[in-house]
Design a protein around this motif. Structure first.
Motif, PDB file in Angstrom:
ATOM      1  N   ILE A  10      -5.266  -5.619   6.808  1.00  0.00           N
ATOM      2  CA  ILE A  10      -5.609  -4.300   6.142  1.00  0.00           C
ATOM      3  C   ILE A  10      -6.806  -4.020   5.407  1.00  0.00           C
ATOM      4  O   ILE A  10      -7.338  -5.231   5.017  1.00  0.00           O
ATOM      5  N   THR A  11      -7.302  -3.153   4.966  1.00  0.00           N
ATOM      6  CA  THR A  11      -8.578  -3.106   4.299  1.00  0.00           C
ATOM      7  C   THR A  11      -7.832  -1.848   3.254  1.00  0.00           C
ATOM      8  O   THR A  11      -7.307  -1.008   3.391  1.00  0.00           O
ATOM      9  N   MET A  12      -8.201  -2.338   2.052  1.00  0.00           N
ATOM     10  CA  MET A  12      -7.885  -1.427   1.089  1.00  0.00           C
ATOM     11  C   MET A  12      -9.196  -1.526  -0.317  1.00  0.00           C
ATOM     12  O   MET A  12      -9.809  -2.650   0.045  1.00  0.00           O
ATOM     13  N   ASP A  15     -10.613  -3.093  -6.240  1.00  0.00           N
ATOM     14  CA  ASP A  15      -9.979  -3.162  -7.400  1.00  0.00           C
ATOM     15  C   ASP A  15      -8.495  -3.181  -7.287  1.00  0.00           C
ATOM     16  O   ASP A  15      -7.735  -3.798  -7.939  1.00  0.00           O
ATOM     17  N   ILE A  16      -7.805  -2.355  -6.335  1.00  0.00           N
ATOM     18  CA  ILE A  16      -6.543  -2.463  -5.936  1.00  0.00           C
ATOM     19  C   ILE A  16      -6.102  -3.829  -5.255  1.00  0.00           C
ATOM     20  O   ILE A  16      -4.773  -4.253  -5.757  1.00  0.00           O
ATOM     21  N   ALA A  17      -6.626  -4.441  -4.507  1.00  0.00           N
ATOM     22  CA  ALA A  17      -6.677  -5.591  -3.973  1.00  0.00           C
ATOM     23  C   ALA A  17      -6.410  -6.512  -4.954  1.00  0.00           C
ATOM     24  O   ALA A  17      -5.370  -7.467  -5.318  1.00  0.00           O
ATOM     25  N   GLU A  18      -7.306  -6.607  -6.033  1.00  0.00           N
ATOM     26  CA  GLU A  18      -7.382  -7.507  -7.085  1.00  0.00           C
ATOM     27  C   GLU A  18      -6.201  -7.386  -7.971  1.00  0.00           C
ATOM     28  O   GLU A  18      -5.659  -8.318  -8.606  1.00  0.00           O
ATOM     29  N   ALA A  19      -6.069  -6.156  -8.577  1.00  0.00           N
ATOM     30  CA  ALA A  19      -5.014  -6.048  -9.403  1.00  0.00           C
ATOM     31  C   ALA A  19      -3.425  -6.311  -8.756  1.00  0.00           C
ATOM     32  O   ALA A  19      -2.576  -6.880  -9.195  1.00  0.00           O
ATOM     33  N   ALA A  20      -3.359  -6.255  -7.346  1.00  0.00           N
ATOM     34  CA  ALA A  20      -2.165  -6.482  -6.767  1.00  0.00           C
ATOM     35  C   ALA A  20      -2.079  -8.105  -6.560  1.00  0.00           C
ATOM     36  O   ALA A  20      -0.936  -8.772  -6.752  1.00  0.00           O
ATOM     37  N   ARG A  21      -3.121  -8.733  -6.618  1.00  0.00           N
ATOM     38  CA  ARG A  21      -3.068 -10.220  -6.556  1.00  0.00           C
ATOM     39  C   ARG A  21      -2.960 -10.946  -7.878  1.00  0.00           C
ATOM     40  O   ARG A  21      -2.037 -11.831  -7.933  1.00  0.00           O
ATOM     41  N   SER A  24       0.951 -10.363  -8.421  1.00  0.00           N
ATOM     42  CA  SER A  24       1.912 -10.604  -7.301  1.00  0.00           C
ATOM     43  C   SER A  24       2.647 -12.047  -7.504  1.00  0.00           C
ATOM     44  O   SER A  24       3.601 -12.464  -7.060  1.00  0.00           O
ATOM     45  N   GLY A  25       1.936 -13.005  -8.627  1.00  0.00           N
ATOM     46  CA  GLY A  25       2.749 -14.066  -9.212  1.00  0.00           C
ATOM     47  C   GLY A  25       3.061 -14.999  -8.148  1.00  0.00           C
ATOM     48  O   GLY A  25       2.203 -15.272  -7.032  1.00  0.00           O
ATOM     49  N   HIS A  26       4.239 -15.852  -8.197  1.00  0.00           N
ATOM     50  CA  HIS A  26       4.359 -16.842  -7.249  1.00  0.00           C
ATOM     51  C   HIS A  26       4.740 -16.502  -6.028  1.00  0.00           C
ATOM     52  O   HIS A  26       4.742 -16.968  -4.927  1.00  0.00           O
ATOM     53  N   SER A  27       5.168 -15.196  -5.877  1.00  0.00           N
ATOM     54  CA  SER A  27       5.482 -14.755  -4.485  1.00  0.00           C
ATOM     55  C   SER A  27       4.538 -14.586  -3.504  1.00  0.00           C
ATOM     56  O   SER A  27       4.518 -14.521  -2.432  1.00  0.00           O
ATOM     57  N   GLY A  28       3.309 -14.239  -4.223  1.00  0.00           N
ATOM     58  CA  GLY A  28       2.117 -14.004  -3.328  1.00  0.00           C
ATOM     59  C   GLY A  28       1.688 -12.835  -2.776  1.00  0.00           C
ATOM     60  O   GLY A  28       2.499 -11.771  -2.915  1.00  0.00           O
TER      61      GLY A  28
END
Length: 90
Positions: A10-12, A15-21, A24-28
């Motif tokens: 996927i492409t996003m 900044d959104i991808a980094e915030a999600a990462r 995301s914690g231990h679940s990934g």
């Protein structure tokens, strides 16, 4: 046993991808994104259901929404009160 998975690309925005990462914690990241997509699908399904209901019965008024919000708030308060009462009565 969990559902079968498949790898997707996927492409996003970065900044959104980094915030999600970061969140995301231990679940990934994959689990975090899958959960977010599942919630969006639930919202989309609910919006479709609302559209069908409003087409059949007409739109819900702001007053009706407020009454239902108040009932929900009262029910939640009653539930909290009953939990508090039950935990102290020993």
């Amino acid at each position: 046993m969990s559902e079968p998975t498949q790898k997707y690309s996927i492409t996003m925005p970065r900044d959104i991808a980094e915030a999600a990462r970061a969140r995301s914690g231990h679940s990934g990241l994959s689990a975090y994104v899958a959960s977010a997509v599942a919630r969006q699908i639930e919202r989309d399904n609910l919006n479709e259901l609302i559209a069908v209901a409003e087409a059949e019965h007409g739109p819900v008024t702001d007053e009706e929404v407020q009454v239902l919000r108040e009932r929900l708030q009262a029910a939640r308060q009653a539930q909290r009160t009953s939990r508090g009462t039950g935990s102290h009565a020993a």
